[in-house]
Design an enzyme around this catalytic site. Structure first.
Site, short mmCIF file in Angstrom:
data_model
loop_
_atom_site.label_atom_id
_atom_site.label_comp_id
_atom_site.label_asym_id
_atom_site.label_seq_id
_atom_site.Cartn_x
_atom_site.Cartn_y
_atom_site.Cartn_z
N LYS A 70 -23.36 0.99 31.60
CA LYS A 70 -22.39 -0.08 31.42
C LYS A 70 -22.29 -0.93 32.69
O LYS A 70 -22.62 -0.47 33.79
CB LYS A 70 -21.01 0.51 31.12
CG LYS A 70 -20.86 1.23 29.80
CD LYS A 70 -19.46 1.82 29.70
CE LYS A 70 -19.26 2.54 28.37
NZ LYS A 70 -19.19 1.60 27.24
N ARG A 117 -20.82 7.97 18.15
CA ARG A 117 -21.18 8.24 16.76
C ARG A 117 -22.08 9.46 16.63
O ARG A 117 -22.12 10.10 15.58
CB ARG A 117 -21.84 7.00 16.15
CG ARG A 117 -23.15 6.59 16.77
CD ARG A 117 -23.52 5.16 16.44
NE ARG A 117 -22.61 4.21 17.04
CZ ARG A 117 -22.64 2.90 16.83
NH1 ARG A 117 -23.55 2.38 16.02
NH2 ARG A 117 -21.77 2.11 17.42
#
EC number: 3.4.11.1
Length: 511
Positions: A288, A362
């Site tokens: 990130k 996920r």
């Protein structure tokens, strides 16, 4: 972790010998914006010979929702201080909406930090809505006064301790229904405060092994059955998603299961709560940007909510069998981290091609959902800070909601009742088509790395791990799970505890 002592009183509010008393204040737009004391403050207004609202107006009060105005009583009533909290326009019914009271009460109690004992003389209807309104007042008071202990080494001269005792004025302090609401509010608030504490801890203090230890200790103390899978057991058990995400960290992943079984209930409905527990998310190899990355300590807010909700379930003892699954990992870049291009095998046997290691939530959730379905359940309710797309689409207060029709409606209705709104979102077939892989069963994100419908991609992916016949709901709390701005209403800065109260209400509705 402590919270204020809570009690009911039916003494005349003007005679309560407390440090401060909270009343409600309405605006009257049809009367030039004149102020009106809310129900519950009649005796206090009378003690001021009709000058209470004009005095508050001189102090700048307008009755706007959540506005707090303090007034020294100078001996006019027993309490030395009145705190008037704005409740908006005069309601057409007997009391304001519960969420308006919940927010207003939270703001008032937070403004009274440093006071030992506070009384609340706020409007309560005398009809079937009374329990819900009282519940909102109690929850707002207990949650608005929350403050994370923190790690400062020196006493802070400006820090004022939260209110230590709260008295709530009701028509009959011995009423069993009202007393039951107090008991429930204490349990629910303690659960939310625990989740907030976990989320607010720095990521070096709460890594997967220590997070698991904390949840296990709390679960065992609450009387829940506990199961913990460590890294070797996860590998042996085929939990490819949790293993892949967590293998890049020296603090290896865990899967924690907490189980509550209702006593004396034949063939109860079964609910599985599933939470994403990424204790810190660097993005892994797909790292990130540095700006704001520190806030990724909150990427375990879903698991914190599930773990804390299970503690409340153990205390409230609903007639529903409830299990909680907390998938914990730390997403770090290293020589052992998983990579874009990898293909991993999930717990249900499906093979997933990895395109972006920053879409890790996920993967751990897919394994946990598949395990919950294998164990047997009627409902899967899952919470996760899953996608930035949720914040873009719905903002910081409204969660994204996807799943089966029955579970979506269950969660949406429960969220509306408790002030944790969630908005149903579609799962278009074209989103699933965009996640086709040339070499595996499904790609983890859109195969073109297209972020269009990013929130929807998360829900579509998770649907692949829900067994046939199981009602399921995915609640994306990327925004609502963490409040980064200044305190507002009963939300303090940091972890919020969303969607604990929604899940508990949904379980009540199923029971």
């Amino acid at each position: 972790m402590s919270q204020p002592l809570l009690s009911l009183v039916d003494t005349d509010p003007a005679e309560l010998a407390v440090d401060a008393i909270v009343i409600g204040l309405h605006s009257q737009p049809d009367d030039g914006g004149a102020l009106l004391p809310a129900a519950g403050a009649e005796s206090i207004a009378a003690a001021f010979d009709g000058k209470l609202t004009s005095t508050l107006a001189l102090l700048g009060a307008s009755g706007a929702p959540g506005e707090v105005t303090k007034l020294a009583t100078l001996g006019t009533i027993a309490a030395p201080l009145i705190v008037a909290v704005g409740l908006g326009d005069e309601p057409s019914g007997s009391a304001p909406q519960p969420e308006k009271l919940r927010r207003g009460t939270g703001a008032a109690v937070r403004a009274l930090a440093g006071s030992a004992t506070v009384a609340l003389a706020l409007p309560l209807p005398d009809d079937e809505d009374a329990p819900g309104v009282l519940r909102a007042i109690l929850e707002g008071a207990l949650l608005g006064g929350y403050k994370f202990a923190g790690y400062k080494t020196k006493p802070q001269p400006t820090r004022r301790e939260p209110v230590s005792a709260l008295q709530v004025h009701v028509p009959d302090a011995a009423d069993e229904a009202a007393r039951a609401e107090v008991t429930r509010a204490e349990v629910v608030a303690r659960s939310v405060r625990q989740a907030r504490d976990w989320v607010n801890m720095p990521p070096n203090e709460l890594r997967p092994p220590s997070f698991a230890e904390a949840v296990v200790a709390a679960g065992e103390q609450a009387g829940l059955a506990v199961e913990v899978l460590d890294f070797d057991e996860l590998k042996a058990g085929g939990y490819g998603g949790i293993v892949a995400v967590g293998q890049g960290s020296e603090a290896l992943p865990r899967l924690v299961k907490l189980t509550y079984t209702p006593a004396g209930v034949t063939d109860p409905k079964r609910v599985a709560l599933v939470g994403k527990g990424i204790t810190f998310d660097t993005g892994g190899i797909s790292i990130k940007p540095a700006a704001g990355m520190w806030e990724m300590k909150s990427d375990m807010a879903g698991a914190a909510a599930v773990g804390a909700a299970m503690l409340a379930v153990a205390a409230l003892k609903p007639g529903v069998a409830v299990s909680g699954y907390l998938a914990m990992a730390e997403n770090m870049p290293s020589g052992s981290a998983y990579r874009p291009g990898d293909v991993i095998t999930m717990f249900n046997g499906k093979r997933v091609e990895i395109y972006n290691t920053d879409a890790e939530g996920r993967l751990v959730l897919g394994d946990a959902i598949a395990r919950a379905c294998q164990d047997g359940t009627d409902y899967v309710l899952e919470a996760s800070t899953l996608t930035g797309g949720q914040v873009v689409a719905l903002g910081k207060r409204i969660a994204g909601l996807m799943g089966s029709d029955a579970a979506i409606e269950l969660v949406r209705a429960a969220g509306d009742k408790v002030g944790e709104p969630a908005w149903p979102m579609p799962m278009p077939e074209e989103v699933r088509k965009g996640m086709e892989s040339d070499i595996a069963d499904i790609s983890q994100t859109n195969s073109n790395l297209d972020r269009a419908g990013h929130m929807l991609q998360g829900g579509v992916f998770l649907s692949e791990f829900v067994a046939d016949g199981v009602e399921w709901a995915h609640v994306d709390i990327a925004g609502p799970g963490y409040h980064s701005g200044e305190a507002s209403g009963y939300l303090t800065k940091g972890g919020t505890g969303v969607p604990i109260r929604t899940f508990l209400q949904a379980i009540d509705d199923l029971a």
